[in-house]
Motif scaffolding. Structure first.
Motif, PDB file in Angstrom:
ATOM      1  N   VAL A 100      32.214 -55.169 -13.771  1.00 21.71           N
ATOM      2  CA  VAL A 100      32.683 -54.413 -12.593  1.00 21.71           C
ATOM      3  C   VAL A 100      31.643 -53.388 -12.170  1.00 21.71           C
ATOM      4  O   VAL A 100      31.260 -53.311 -10.988  1.00 21.71           O
ATOM      5  N   MET A 101      31.152 -52.602 -13.111  1.00 21.65           N
ATOM      6  CA  MET A 101      30.207 -51.552 -12.767  1.00 21.65           C
ATOM      7  C   MET A 101      28.862 -52.130 -12.339  1.00 21.65           C
ATOM      8  O   MET A 101      28.185 -51.588 -11.459  1.00 21.65           O
ATOM      9  N   GLU A 102      28.463 -53.247 -12.945  1.00 21.16           N
ATOM     10  CA  GLU A 102      27.221 -53.899 -12.527  1.00 21.16           C
ATOM     11  C   GLU A 102      27.322 -54.383 -11.089  1.00 21.16           C
ATOM     12  O   GLU A 102      26.363 -54.271 -10.312  1.00 21.16           O
ATOM     13  N   ALA A 103      28.469 -54.920 -10.717  1.00 21.70           N
ATOM     14  CA  ALA A 103      28.657 -55.451  -9.361  1.00 21.70           C
ATOM     15  C   ALA A 103      28.545 -54.360  -8.306  1.00 21.70           C
ATOM     16  O   ALA A 103      27.835 -54.527  -7.304  1.00 21.70           O
ATOM     17  N   ILE A 104      29.216 -53.227  -8.498  1.00 23.07           N
ATOM     18  CA  ILE A 104      29.163 -52.202  -7.451  1.00 23.07           C
ATOM     19  C   ILE A 104      27.790 -51.542  -7.393  1.00 23.07           C
ATOM     20  O   ILE A 104      27.345 -51.130  -6.324  1.00 23.07           O
ATOM     21  N   ASP A 105      27.080 -51.465  -8.532  1.00 23.89           N
ATOM     22  CA  ASP A 105      25.704 -50.951  -8.515  1.00 23.89           C
ATOM     23  C   ASP A 105      24.785 -51.866  -7.712  1.00 23.89           C
ATOM     24  O   ASP A 105      23.796 -51.412  -7.120  1.00 23.89           O
ATOM     25  N   GLU A 106      25.126 -53.159  -7.685  1.00 21.04           N
ATOM     26  CA  GLU A 106      24.327 -54.137  -6.948  1.00 21.04           C
ATOM     27  C   GLU A 106      24.761 -54.283  -5.490  1.00 21.04           C
ATOM     28  O   GLU A 106      24.220 -55.118  -4.760  1.00 21.04           O
ATOM     29  N   GLY A 107      25.738 -53.480  -5.056  1.00 18.24           N
ATOM     30  CA  GLY A 107      26.177 -53.516  -3.669  1.00 18.24           C
ATOM     31  C   GLY A 107      27.238 -54.539  -3.359  1.00 18.24           C
ATOM     32  O   GLY A 107      27.486 -54.853  -2.190  1.00 18.24           O
ATOM     33  N   ARG A 108      27.897 -55.066  -4.385  1.00 22.33           N
ATOM     34  CA  ARG A 108      28.988 -56.003  -4.162  1.00 22.33           C
ATOM     35  C   ARG A 108      30.324 -55.295  -4.329  1.00 22.33           C
ATOM     36  O   ARG A 108      30.449 -54.346  -5.110  1.00 22.33           O
ATOM     37  N   ASP A 109      31.308 -55.736  -3.575  1.00 17.20           N
ATOM     38  CA  ASP A 109      32.645 -55.169  -3.659  1.00 17.20           C
ATOM     39  C   ASP A 109      33.465 -55.985  -4.657  1.00 17.20           C
ATOM     40  O   ASP A 109      33.352 -57.209  -4.716  1.00 17.20           O
ATOM     41  N   VAL A 110      34.300 -55.305  -5.426  1.00 18.70           N
ATOM     42  CA  VAL A 110      35.099 -55.966  -6.453  1.00 18.70           C
ATOM     43  C   VAL A 110      36.572 -55.779  -6.130  1.00 18.70           C
ATOM     44  O   VAL A 110      37.034 -54.647  -5.943  1.00 18.70           O
ATOM     45  N   ILE A 111      37.291 -56.888  -6.040  1.00 19.71           N
ATOM     46  CA  ILE A 111      38.715 -56.803  -5.731  1.00 19.71           C
ATOM     47  C   ILE A 111      39.529 -57.035  -6.998  1.00 19.71           C
ATOM     48  O   ILE A 111      39.233 -57.919  -7.802  1.00 19.71           O
ATOM     49  N   PHE A 112      40.556 -56.198  -7.177  1.00 24.96           N
ATOM     50  CA  PHE A 112      41.450 -56.283  -8.319  1.00 24.96           C
ATOM     51  C   PHE A 112      42.841 -56.665  -7.833  1.00 24.96           C
ATOM     52  O   PHE A 112      43.400 -55.997  -6.969  1.00 24.96           O
TER      53      PHE A 112
END
Length: 218
Positions: A100-112
């Motif tokens: 999760v944290m890697e994704a948002i650091d890379e500019g991707r949005d994460v949906i839960f």
């Protein structure tokens, strides 16, 4: 300098991703909405939760959930593996922290696809990155009808789900956006609008400070 007053290329750095905590009572449509949102937005990824429940028809291990044993789940709790976790109807659900944290650091949005308790934990742990969106059914009668048409649960389980639905709905005012799913296409449009609004927020663009400093030196 060009005729419009600008010179050179305007630098735009990487946007920070958004954590989208999407909640609703069971049967209100959040899973279907999240899947359609994913298909329309290549920068959005689904947080693959771990669970101890059995797969439903059509669910794929590693794509819908990471289906694991209770023993393995508890071991991962002890190892600090989860962003958040909860027990629901005697089954465990949890969100892995690192991807999760890697994704948002890379500019991707994460949906839960998550309940109100999980959404609260995520918001508490990452308040600047999280947006909470709640999906309401148009009526409880329609919600119960959707659950019965699934054909997956006994009358007792459906009663439990309806009682839990009322508890879930009681937390609607803790969310940033609330969407009534009385028309799927309209609800999906509103969900997209909420996502795009969040992407534009100043704190999602850490490169802006440097850009403005350079702008002021011109």
């Amino acid at each position: 300098m060009s005729s419009d007053g600008f010179s050179g290329t305007i630098f735009r750095g990487r946007r920070r991703g958004v954590l989208i905590a999407l909640s609703s009572p069971s049967g209100a449509g959040k899973t279907t909405l999240s899947k359609r949102l994913l298909s329309q937005n290549p920068d959005v990824v689904l947080s693959i939760s771990c669970t101890t429940r059995k797969p439903r028809p059509g669910e794929i291990n590693g794509q819908d959930y990471d289906f694991i044993s209770v023993e393995e789940f508890k071991k991962r709790i002890d190892d600090g593996y989860f962003f958040e976790w909860a027990e629901v109807f005697g089954r465990y659900y949890g969100t892995p922290k690192t991807p999760v944290m890697e994704a948002i650091d890379e500019g991707r949005d994460v949906i839960f696809d998550i309940d109100w308790q999980g959404a609260q934990i995520i918001a508490d742990q990452a308040p600047e990155d999280t947006v909470r969106i709640f999906i309401l059914p148009p009526s409880l009668a329609l919600l119960e009808d959707r659950l019965r048409k699934r054909g997956q649960d006994s009358d007792e389980v459906i009663r439990d789900r309806m009682n839990r639905a009322k508890d879930e709905i009681s937390h609607w005012d803790e969310y940033d956006y609330v969407i009534v799913n009385d028309d799927f296409a309209r609800a999906l449009e509103k969900l997209n609008q909420a996502l795009h609004a969040e992407r534009l927020k100043r704190n999602r663009h850490p490169w802006l400070g440097e850009f403005v400093d350079a702008l002021m030196e011109q």
